[in-house]
Design a protein around this motif. Structure first.
Motif, PDB file in Angstrom:
ATOM      1  N   GLU A 105       0.827  -1.209   0.000  1.00 51.77           N
ATOM      2  CA  GLU A 105       0.000   0.000   0.000  1.00 51.77           C
ATOM      3  C   GLU A 105       0.862   1.259   0.000  1.00 51.77           C
ATOM      4  O   GLU A 105       0.504   2.254  -0.628  1.00 51.77           O
ATOM      5  N   ALA A 108       1.849   1.727  -3.545  1.00 51.65           N
ATOM      6  CA  ALA A 108       0.689   2.168  -4.333  1.00 51.65           C
ATOM      7  C   ALA A 108       0.342   3.627  -4.041  1.00 51.65           C
ATOM      8  O   ALA A 108       0.005   4.388  -4.960  1.00 51.65           O
ATOM      9  N   ASP A 111       2.946   5.828  -5.699  1.00 51.72           N
ATOM     10  CA  ASP A 111       2.642   5.876  -7.127  1.00 51.72           C
ATOM     11  C   ASP A 111       1.508   6.876  -7.403  1.00 51.72           C
ATOM     12  O   ASP A 111       1.581   7.680  -8.330  1.00 51.72           O
ATOM     13  N   ALA A 112       0.478   6.835  -6.577  1.00 53.31           N
ATOM     14  CA  ALA A 112      -0.657   7.755  -6.749  1.00 53.31           C
ATOM     15  C   ALA A 112      -0.257   9.208  -6.516  1.00 53.31           C
ATOM     16  O   ALA A 112      -0.731  10.111  -7.214  1.00 53.31           O
ATOM     17  N   ASP A 115       1.250  10.605  -9.637  1.00 48.95           N
ATOM     18  CA  ASP A 115       0.442  10.521 -10.852  1.00 48.95           C
ATOM     19  C   ASP A 115      -0.255  11.849 -11.138  1.00 48.95           C
ATOM     20  O   ASP A 115      -1.132  12.262 -10.363  1.00 48.95           O
ATOM     21  N   MET A 118      -3.990  11.803 -10.907  1.00 53.67           N
ATOM     22  CA  MET A 118      -4.537  11.818  -9.542  1.00 53.67           C
ATOM     23  C   MET A 118      -4.540  13.239  -8.992  1.00 53.67           C
ATOM     24  O   MET A 118      -5.491  13.646  -8.319  1.00 53.67           O
ATOM     25  N   ARG A 143     -10.800   7.031  -6.128  1.00 54.81           N
ATOM     26  CA  ARG A 143      -9.864   6.356  -7.034  1.00 54.81           C
ATOM     27  C   ARG A 143      -8.686   5.752  -6.253  1.00 54.81           C
ATOM     28  O   ARG A 143      -8.231   4.654  -6.565  1.00 54.81           O
ATOM     29  N   LEU A 144      -8.218   6.459  -5.234  1.00 50.81           N
ATOM     30  CA  LEU A 144      -7.129   5.934  -4.412  1.00 50.81           C
ATOM     31  C   LEU A 144      -7.554   4.630  -3.736  1.00 50.81           C
ATOM     32  O   LEU A 144      -6.817   3.643  -3.737  1.00 50.81           O
ATOM     33  N   GLU A 146      -9.752   2.543  -4.788  1.00 49.45           N
ATOM     34  CA  GLU A 146      -9.813   1.522  -5.829  1.00 49.45           C
ATOM     35  C   GLU A 146      -8.414   1.013  -6.168  1.00 49.45           C
ATOM     36  O   GLU A 146      -8.214  -0.186  -6.338  1.00 49.45           O
ATOM     37  N   ARG A 147      -7.438   1.925  -6.263  1.00 50.60           N
ATOM     38  CA  ARG A 147      -6.064   1.520  -6.579  1.00 50.60           C
ATOM     39  C   ARG A 147      -5.486   0.617  -5.490  1.00 50.60           C
ATOM     40  O   ARG A 147      -4.604  -0.187  -5.758  1.00 50.60           O
ATOM     41  N   LEU A 148      -5.983   0.759  -4.279  1.00 48.84           N
ATOM     42  CA  LEU A 148      -5.514  -0.056  -3.156  1.00 48.84           C
ATOM     43  C   LEU A 148      -6.334  -1.327  -2.973  1.00 48.84           C
ATOM     44  O   LEU A 148      -6.097  -2.094  -2.036  1.00 48.84           O
TER      45      LEU A 148
END
Length: 188
Positions: A105, A108, A111-112, A115, A118, A143-144, A146-148
């Motif tokens: 996490e 991730a 990364d977010a 981005d 984001m 969205r964060l 969801e990415r996790l």
């Protein structure tokens, strides 16, 4: 980070390394961090700063996660790091195993944070040129989550006022500015 199958345990613990071979997502995150760090450098950010911010965000969630009924990933990983069952030593394992358990996490989130898409969601959520309070149902936090792999986390993250994620989101608004050009200084 250590080798592909070991992660350093938190400081001042009797365990020096934790075996994460049974956690392919942790091993994959170790490999993925290298590309996230390169992306940070290309974006003009210092990878250690991006990592520190992402780790602060996730560590705050870790402290709250005991109250999250829907959180199933971290307990499973924690028990695996503990050799199958943290049992009566749950508090000790929560301390010793935290960094290994939350590492995917952290990567991730880092990364977010890097981005630009984001950051655009933060900008839109905050009202773009007409600043407003960040909504609990905002697109960035949704969205964060969801990415996790935790769609339910978005609203919780958005309402964690005073946390490092909300502070970063506020800094995106400030860097961008109402009259600023599309784009922003991407160093968290």
């Amino acid at each position: 980070m250590g080798g592909d199958a070991l992660l350093a345990a938190d400081a001042d613990q009797p365990l020096e390394h934790l075996d994460v071979r049974g956690l392919p997502e942790v091993v994959a995150a170790q490999r993925r961090w290298a590309s996230v760090a390169r992306w940070a450098v290309r974006a003009g950010a210092r990878p250690e700063r991006v990592f520190a911010l992402a780790q602060a965000v996730v560590a705050r969630w870790w402290e709250q996660a005991l109250r999250w009924e829907r959180e199933t990933i971290w307990p499973r990983r924690l028990h695996q790091v503990a050799g199958g069952d943290a049992g009566g030593d749950l508090d000790q394992w929560r301390i010793a195993g935290r960094n290994a358990v939350v590492f995917p996490e952290v990567v991730a989130v880092a990364d977010a944070l890097l981005d630009p898409a984001m950051a655009e969601l933060v900008w839109a959520d905050s009202g773009a040129g007409r600043p407003r309070a960040l909504p609990a149902e905002g697109m960035f936090c949704r969205r964060l989550g969801e990415r996790l792999g935790r769609g339910w986390l978005g609203p919780l993250a958005a309402t964690d006022h005073g946390g490092p994620l909300i502070a970063w989101m506020g800094s995106v608004r400030l860097r961008r500015g109402a009259d600023g050009p599309p784009g922003y200084d991407n160093d968290p």
